[in-house]
Each structure stands twice: as structure tokens, then as C-alpha cells.
Design an enzyme around this catalytic site. Structure first.
Site, PDB file in Angstrom:
ATOM      1  N   CYS A  93       4.128   4.771  13.102  1.00 34.90           N
ATOM      2  CA  CYS A  93       5.516   4.718  12.621  1.00 34.90           C
ATOM      3  C   CYS A  93       6.043   6.151  12.509  1.00 34.90           C
ATOM      4  O   CYS A  93       6.505   6.580  11.454  1.00 34.90           O
ATOM      5  CB  CYS A  93       5.608   3.980  11.291  1.00 34.90           C
ATOM      6  SG  CYS A  93       4.523   4.609   9.993  1.00 34.90           S
TER       7      CYS A  93
ATOM      8  N   GLY B 284      -2.136  -5.017   5.021  1.00 30.02           N
ATOM      9  CA  GLY B 284      -2.574  -6.323   5.474  1.00 30.02           C
ATOM     10  C   GLY B 284      -1.582  -7.135   6.276  1.00 30.02           C
ATOM     11  O   GLY B 284      -1.920  -8.233   6.730  1.00 30.02           O
TER      12      GLY B 284
END
Length: 464
Positions: free
Chosen positions: A397, A285
Site C-alpha cells: 500500500c 486478517g
């Protein structure tokens, strides 16, 4: 994701805790003259760290999964819990280095079935090699735990001898590249060169800093929490607290934990109030909160209902709002209606090696190929859900080119055009901007400021 809380070494006697369900009852036959084994755990924090390392290395669990399931860790709290987490992460960040040293001290490897003893030896050696604890504590507590755990008792003498040799004999320290498996180091050498590959491996020697993203005045919050404002706008704490919820203003919901690199994709999407925005893979989030804080009309989507619940909890704490949806992002409604989409796609996560060092040991290049195929599907779905003129930021990532180049190609084939990222949009990271206007961040960038996660970010616009 797990990160290192501050810790202090305790070699003093510890309070009694119940041990793992795996230790035996201590009952012995009449002819057994061995001294009775202690019935209480001599060091619950170190014991939990050994169990976590064993789960990761032997069962290929993620550290997050191990911390959730291993009761020896779950039962800890306060300083014990923080020390166990720190010791586990430090051992995994040095795992290759530790194994290289142990190979010079062992006449032959321990049996494959000796999971607890091997993990105990690794955790003990890591404490000595990385300077995590006084030698007497690292050796003594390791031997105590070997005697306590039923499957480790037969190795107590060996563990004592090996760790004492590491503690007392001159240590020929292996090169930092030994910290990572050769298959990953060789991949990075091919992609970025040997010097860069060594620097990526060396970044594992440093505990990652704790960064915050704020919806308010970054300078004021940095002063309140004891941090500094980084060039890109994130706040970096000077010291990592054992419990982030104890920081000033946490309860007011003014900020949240998010690595400085992870905060860049949402910043580069540059959403405006009222725009319809989709966060395609939203949990936990952080990016959703960034987007919502701009005043955009945000839909947060994730495949996992439990993870969406985490998004809801984070939104509630920060008093931000977004529509939450549990669904497979690859099947998002193809009708073009979003002004902007953020796709931080599932990936191998090799860029977060400092925070998730187990990824280097439980994942292989075959996982990279699997993620790359999924990423292409997600990019195509995102392109179909964008309005003409709409913007897409794709991020992973990951350090792997296979999770970057094919996704860019898929976006171009789907009718999107590169919207180059400019150096002035990422202050202090100009070296990460490629000639095409893509962003490739390596974990050793900002080394003098504590480094940051590795990321690949590309921005596109849908042709009218």
C-alpha cells in the site's frame, strides 16, 4: 488502522471529566492574584485530540500507537471518542495546510518546547480552516483548554488572538499540495507528474469511505447495511457508523472492514478450494479471511504474536479457519509446497495517506529504502516456498516506485514469471493497469465515489 467515525459538533456545556495527569494542582501562592484554573477538563474530546496530535508530530508516534497509549483518549467513549478521533485525523490530513496558514498569522513560531500549545493551535486552526466546528466553539474551547493545561496557560492570549484572526479575516487558502510535505510531493511529481501529485495531495481533503468485504451475497448485505456494491465487489457504506459492530449482520460474521483496494490482492490470487495457500504477512486478517472463504487450505503467518491474535479473533467471528503461525516470513520453509502465496509486504504505507496521514510526517525516504530491502528478501523467500507452477501476488500500500520495481526484479531473478493482470479483472480500474500487466492504484482514482487507498500489485507464476 484509524478511520473517521461520524461526529456532531457540540458547543454546549459538557459534563465534567478528570483531566490529564499533566495539569497542575491549582494551588497558588498568597501573592498570586491570577484567577484559579478550572479543576475539570472543559472539553475532554478536544483535549484528547490535541494530545494525540502532539504525540504524532513531536514524538513521531503512529496514530494507532498514540490512541493506544494516551489515557486522555483511552478514557473516552461514545460520541466523545468518535469526535476526538475525527478531529485528530482531520487535523493530520490538513497539517501542512494548517501550518502554512499559521505561518501567516504568527509573528514568530512558538518555542520548540511548547508541544501542547502548538498542537492546540493546530487543532483549533484545523477546525476553522476545514469547517469542522462553529468558529465560536473552535476558538472558545481552544482558549479554555490552554488555560486548563499547565504548559498552555502562558499561550492562551496568543492562541485566542491567532484563532480569532483566522476566524474573522479573509482566508487566503493555500494550494492543496501544501497538505503534504514537499519531499513527498516532489517524489510523486517525479514518478507520476505534477497533475497527479496534486491530485494525490487533494485526496487528503476527503474523509475516506468505509468499505466491507463479504463472504456471502454482496448485494444482499449491501442492502442490509445501507451500502453500494463497487465494481470490484467490495461494499461501500453511504454513511460511516460510529461503531461498526452495530451494523446489521455484523454478529453473524458475514463481512469485515477492508478498503476496496486492499481487497484486490487476494481476489487476484484466485485461490481454489483445497489449494495450499500462504498469507505471508497476515495481520490483521482481512486477506486471510478472503482466502479462507474460497475453501483454500490457508496458513496465516505474521511476525507479531499480538497481531496473530487479532487474526484469530477475526477468523472466529466469521467462522472461517486457517493455520496460524508466528514467524519471520523471510525464514519461511524453503521447501516448495504452496500452490499460491499472498505477500502484502510491510511498506511505507504512503498509499493509505487518507487513513494514516501521520505517515507523511513521521516517515522519510530513508524508510522507503529500508522497506525496499526487506521486501526483496520476502519476495525471494516466497519464490522458494512456491510449488512449480504456483502463483504469487505481491502487494504494497505504497506510492513509492522503490517499493515496486525492485521487488518485481527480485521475483524475476528468483525464477518467477509475470502473470499479467487484465483490465477485466479489476472493473472500473482499467487506468491502473500498466502495459506490463502490473496494477498501480493512486488514491484519487474513483474520486467521484470517494476514492480508495493507493496500492501496487504484481502477480507471478513459478516456472515449471
Amino acid at each position: 488502522m484509524p478511520s473517521d467515525p461520524p461526529h456532531s459538533e457540540r458547543s454546549r456545556p459538557r459534563k465534567s471529566h478528570s483531566g490529564s495527569s499533566r495539569h497542575d494542582s491549582g494551588q497558588r501562592g498568597a501573592g498570586d492574584r491570577r484567577p484559579p484554573r478550572p479543576l475539570v477538563n472543559p472539553d475532554p474530546a478536544r483535549f484528547a485530540a490535541v494530545c494525540l496530535v502532539s504525540h504524532v508530530v513531536d514524538q513521531r508516534w503512529t496514530l494507532e500507537e498514540a490512541m493506544r497509549k494516551e489515557q486522555a483518549f483511552v478514557r473516552l467513549d461514545g460520541r466523545d471518542r468518535g469526535f476526538a478521533a475525527h478531529l485528530t485525523l482531520a487535523t493530520l490530513r490538513a497539517l501542512g495546510l494548517v501550518d502554512a496558514v499559521l505561518a501567516t498569522k504568527l509573528a514568530k513560531p512558538l518555542p520548540d518546547s511548547a508541544h501542547f500549545a502548538k498542537a492546540l493551535l493546530r487543532v483549533g486552526a484545523a477546525q476553522l480552516i476545514e469547517g469542522l466546528a462553529p468558529p465560536h466553539a473552535a476558538v472558545g474551547r481552544s482558549v479554555d483548554l490552554a488555560k486548563f493545561e499547565a504548559t498552555g496557560r502562558g499561550f492562551a492570549g496568543l492562541i485566542n488572538a491567532v484563532l480569532r484572526r483566522i476566524a474573522t479575516e479573509p482566508l487566503v487558502r493555500p494550494h492543496d499540495r501544501e497538505r503534504v510535505p514537499a519531499l513527498w510531493w516532489n517524489r510523486w511529481r517525479t514518478a507520476y507528474g505534477g497533475e497527479a501529485a496534486d491530485a494525490i495531495a487533494e485526496s487528503l481533503s476527503r474523509q475516506p469511505a468505509l468499505d466491507l468485504t463479504t463472504k456471502g451475497d454482496a448485494a444482499a448485505i449491501a442492502e442490509a447495511v445501507g451500502g453500494t456494491v463497487l465494481p470490484t465487489g467490495s461494499i461501500r457504506l453511504k454513511e460511516t457508523p460510529s461503531d461498526v459492530t452495530t451494523l446489521p449482520l455484523w454478529g453473524e460474521g458475514n463481512y469485515w472492514v477492508q478498503d476496496a483496494a486492499a481487497a484486490l490482492p487476494a481476489r487476484l490470487l484466485a485461490t481454489k478450494p483445497g489449494e495450499k495457500v500462504l498469507d505471508m504477512c497476515a495481520a490483521p486478517g482481512g486477506k486471510t479471511m478472503q482466502l479462507a472463504a474460497t475453501g483454500a487450505d490457508v496458513t496465516a503467518l505474521d511476525l507479531d504474536a499480538g497481531r496473530i491474535n487479532r487474526v484469530a479473533e477475526n477468523l472466529a467471528r466469521t467462522s472461517l479457519t486457517a493455520r496460524l503461525q508466528v514467524a519471520d516470513a523471510r525464514t519461511v520453509d524453503a521447501e516448495p509446497y504452496f500452490d499460491a502465496i499472498l505477500l502484502d509486504a510491510p511498506c511505507s504505507a504512503t498509499g493509505t495517506l487518507r487513513r494514516n496521514p501521520e505517515a507523511l510526517w513521521i516517515k522519510t525516504p530513508s524508510d522507503v529504502a529500508r522497506f525496499a530491502a526487506m521486501q526483496i528478501e520476502l519476495v525471494k523467500a516466497a519464490a522458494g516456498a512456491l510449488k512449480p507452477g504456483g502463483r504469487l501476488v505481491y502487494a504494497v500500500c505504497s506510492l513509492e516506485p522503490e517499493e515496486a520495481d525492485p521487488a518485481v526484479a527480485a521475483a524475476l531473478e528468483a525464477g518467477l514469471k509475470l502473470a499479467p493482470i487484465l483490465a477485466e479483472e479489476v472493473p472500473g480500474l482499467g487506468q491502473a493497469v500498466t502495459e506490463q500487466g502490473l496494477l498501480r492504484i493512486l488514491p484519487y482514482y474513483w474520486a467521484d465515489q470517494g476514492g480508495l487507498d493507493g496500492f501496487f500489485i504484481a502477480r507471478f507464476v513459478k516456472l515449471l
